[in-house]
Enzyme design. Sequence first.
Site: not given
Length: 420
Positions: A22-23, A116, A121, A307, A399
Amino acid sequence: MEKIVVSGQQKLSGEVAISGAKNAVLPIIVATLLTEDQCTLYDVPHLADVQTISEVLQSLGAGVNYHGHTMVTDGAGVSKTEAPYEYVQKMRASVLIMGPLLARFGKVNLSMPGGCAIGTRPIDLHLKGLELLGATIHIDEDGVHAESDGRLKGNDIFLRVPSVGATENLMMAASLAEGRTRIENAAEEPEIVDLANMLNAMGADIRGAGTSMIRINGVPCLHGAAHTIIPDRIEAGSYLLAGAITKSRIKVTNCIAEHLRPVLDKIIESGAEVIVNEEAMTVEVIGGEHILPVDIKTMPYPGFPTDMQSQFMAYMCMAEGASHFTETIFENRFMHVDELRKMGANIQIDGKNAFVNGVPALYGADVKATDLRAGAALLIAALAAQGETTIGQLHHLDRGYEDLIGKFRQLGAKIQRVEM
Ligand code: EPZ
């Protein structure tokens, strides 16, 4: 509302293939804005965030065709330099469009990305870096407005924090700037290297990605390219922990073990066995009979990834002893603790420290995902808990985890997604 229902204490077995990261894929899709040519991306995972960033590109006028795991983008039609409010609020990574749009069109407007669940952030490092490259930026109630008078100009940039997003935004902007840019104290994550590889395939001149000093010689324009997204190290780590906590033997395929080194080392320290086959790109975990407590301190790559913090904490809830977690990257990344406590976990928080006292058993409960990785942590805990767990707020999980139910079923988990 949809929920995931898990029946715990089911041994897992077999293997599961890891999807594209994803990243890595999010900045790489944004990077295709830098050219009017077509780009082809392989191993693009089916994730809500990929859908969102695709919609952002389409709202700017780009073409995005996505079939199977292959995405073809076309930057020729890009005519807008403003990202719609709803997209930026939905996904902070939308801020990454600033570098490419400034570099190619000299202008970009977007609403200020909100914080978030895990933190405020800020994007100050992105903005300061873009100003050093010659952009004029002002912020008002409508958001962030940036423009450059002519071509961006290379410069030396020192990042106060090795920010992943700021490194990516500035690398993309500098690719088309006039002259040389050096990004010092750059983020070193594998996803930065993957983005640099894509940009170089498009004709950029970037050296040093994956180290703390990245050198970019700007070029007049970039052309189309084809690129395969690297595997998702965080998805892989999440499945390996599911194997470890259930004392099972499972294998993840399409996995680059080197990207997971700090996580694998901690899994081994916890008493599990890890078998790496670099050639075959597989990593196998054999859960230990006893789960030993280990201390975790999150750090920028190549340190232990933030993460993976919540997933590893779920694992340590079942350890025979006490473990100490220190979250150094985000200021509020312990929201999974309250939900784990509902399952019987014994955790104390003190600022950025969490002290986990392992318990002999966790119990199924009705819990909710508070952010993407917290959702993964709850799923890992649920697999080892006695009884049934229901997990709500699944949009967080959607997500970042492709075909979550299918992959866990493939490993033998008793898991389903139901409307409740
Ligand atoms: C990326 O977020 C990842 N997201 C995050 O993954 C990951 O947790 C994070 O990097 C750290 O590894 C994507 O790649 C899409 P940062 P990013 O800028 O770029 C501070 C997930 O679960 N900071 O490296 O937003 C910031 O507050 C997500 O997949 C500033 O102060 O992270 C944080 O404390 C969650 N000013 C620290 O730096 C800035 O301008 C690291 O943030 C930018 C960041």
